[in-house]
Motif scaffolding. Structure first.
Motif, mmCIF file in Angstrom:
data_model
loop_
_atom_site.group_PDB
_atom_site.id
_atom_site.type_symbol
_atom_site.label_atom_id
_atom_site.label_comp_id
_atom_site.label_asym_id
_atom_site.label_seq_id
_atom_site.Cartn_x
_atom_site.Cartn_y
_atom_site.Cartn_z
ATOM 1 N N TRP A 2 0.828 -1.207 0.000
ATOM 2 C CA TRP A 2 0.000 0.000 0.000
ATOM 3 C C TRP A 2 0.859 1.253 0.000
ATOM 4 O O TRP A 2 0.500 2.249 -0.622
ATOM 5 C CB TRP A 2 -0.945 -0.003 1.191
ATOM 6 N N LEU A 3 1.977 1.188 0.716
ATOM 7 C CA LEU A 3 2.866 2.339 0.760
ATOM 8 C C LEU A 3 3.474 2.601 -0.616
ATOM 9 O O LEU A 3 3.619 3.751 -1.033
ATOM 10 C CB LEU A 3 3.961 2.126 1.808
ATOM 11 N N TRP A 6 0.863 4.253 -2.717
ATOM 12 C CA TRP A 6 0.713 5.641 -2.281
ATOM 13 C C TRP A 6 1.821 6.510 -2.882
ATOM 14 O O TRP A 6 1.573 7.577 -3.414
ATOM 15 C CB TRP A 6 0.739 5.715 -0.758
ATOM 16 N N ARG A 7 3.051 6.031 -2.808
ATOM 17 C CA ARG A 7 4.166 6.810 -3.359
ATOM 18 C C ARG A 7 4.103 6.887 -4.874
ATOM 19 O O ARG A 7 4.419 7.914 -5.464
ATOM 20 C CB ARG A 7 5.489 6.209 -2.911
ATOM 21 N N TRP A 54 -0.779 15.655 -1.360
ATOM 22 C CA TRP A 54 0.006 14.441 -1.164
ATOM 23 C C TRP A 54 1.150 14.691 -0.189
ATOM 24 O O TRP A 54 1.409 13.884 0.699
ATOM 25 C CB TRP A 54 0.552 13.950 -2.500
ATOM 26 N N ILE A 57 -0.303 15.024 3.403
ATOM 27 C CA ILE A 57 -0.740 13.723 3.930
ATOM 28 C C ILE A 57 0.454 12.812 4.158
ATOM 29 O O ILE A 57 0.514 12.087 5.159
ATOM 30 C CB ILE A 57 -1.772 13.073 2.988
ATOM 31 N N ASN A 58 1.422 12.849 3.259
ATOM 32 C CA ASN A 58 2.586 11.983 3.380
ATOM 33 C C ASN A 58 3.373 12.293 4.647
ATOM 34 O O ASN A 58 3.886 11.383 5.303
ATOM 35 C CB ASN A 58 3.484 12.129 2.153
ATOM 36 N N TYR A 60 2.219 13.311 7.547
ATOM 37 C CA TYR A 60 1.528 12.686 8.686
ATOM 38 C C TYR A 60 1.567 11.161 8.598
ATOM 39 O O TYR A 60 1.646 10.482 9.622
ATOM 40 C CB TYR A 60 0.090 13.182 8.776
ATOM 41 N N LEU A 61 1.512 10.635 7.402
ATOM 42 C CA LEU A 61 1.580 9.189 7.235
ATOM 43 C C LEU A 61 2.927 8.650 7.691
ATOM 44 O O LEU A 61 2.990 7.627 8.381
ATOM 45 C CB LEU A 61 1.317 8.816 5.769
ATOM 46 N N LEU A 62 3.997 9.322 7.333
ATOM 47 C CA LEU A 62 5.322 8.877 7.760
ATOM 48 C C LEU A 62 5.482 8.970 9.272
ATOM 49 O O LEU A 62 6.073 8.076 9.898
ATOM 50 C CB LEU A 62 6.409 9.692 7.061
ATOM 51 N N PHE A 64 3.069 8.692 11.453
ATOM 52 C CA PHE A 64 2.255 7.602 11.981
ATOM 53 C C PHE A 64 2.976 6.265 11.865
ATOM 54 O O PHE A 64 2.994 5.467 12.806
ATOM 55 C CB PHE A 64 0.917 7.547 11.243
ATOM 56 N N LEU A 65 3.593 6.013 10.725
ATOM 57 C CA LEU A 65 4.290 4.741 10.530
ATOM 58 C C LEU A 65 5.515 4.629 11.430
ATOM 59 O O LEU A 65 5.826 3.539 11.918
ATOM 60 C CB LEU A 65 4.685 4.578 9.066
#
Length: 71
Positions: A2-3, A6-7, A54, A57-58, A60-62, A64-65
């Protein structure tokens, strides 16, 4: 997986935007592709807006991960 999708979305969203714009405006791709016209600016602006969203969001996604991997 999924990552990666996304990228990679930065690459495949542009053709999807062009296709969607042609379908929405009911124009052929040739009209979008030929010469300098407003259609190109609209598609480019939509893509740049997607890139800005993007990036936000990216970020915050990073975060979070990273937090999830520390647990």
């Amino acid at each position: 997986m999924w990552l990666f999708l996304w990228r990679a979305s930065l690459l495949y969203v542009f053709p999807l935007l062009m296709w969607g714009y042609c379908r929405f405006k009911e124009i052929e791709f040739d009209e979008l592709d030929s010469g300098v016209n407003n259609h190109k600016w609209v598609v480019l602006a939509a893509y740049l807006l997607y890139v800005v969203v993007w990036i936000l969001i990216n970020r915050y996604l990073l975060l979070f991960l990273r937090q999830r991997s520390r647990r």
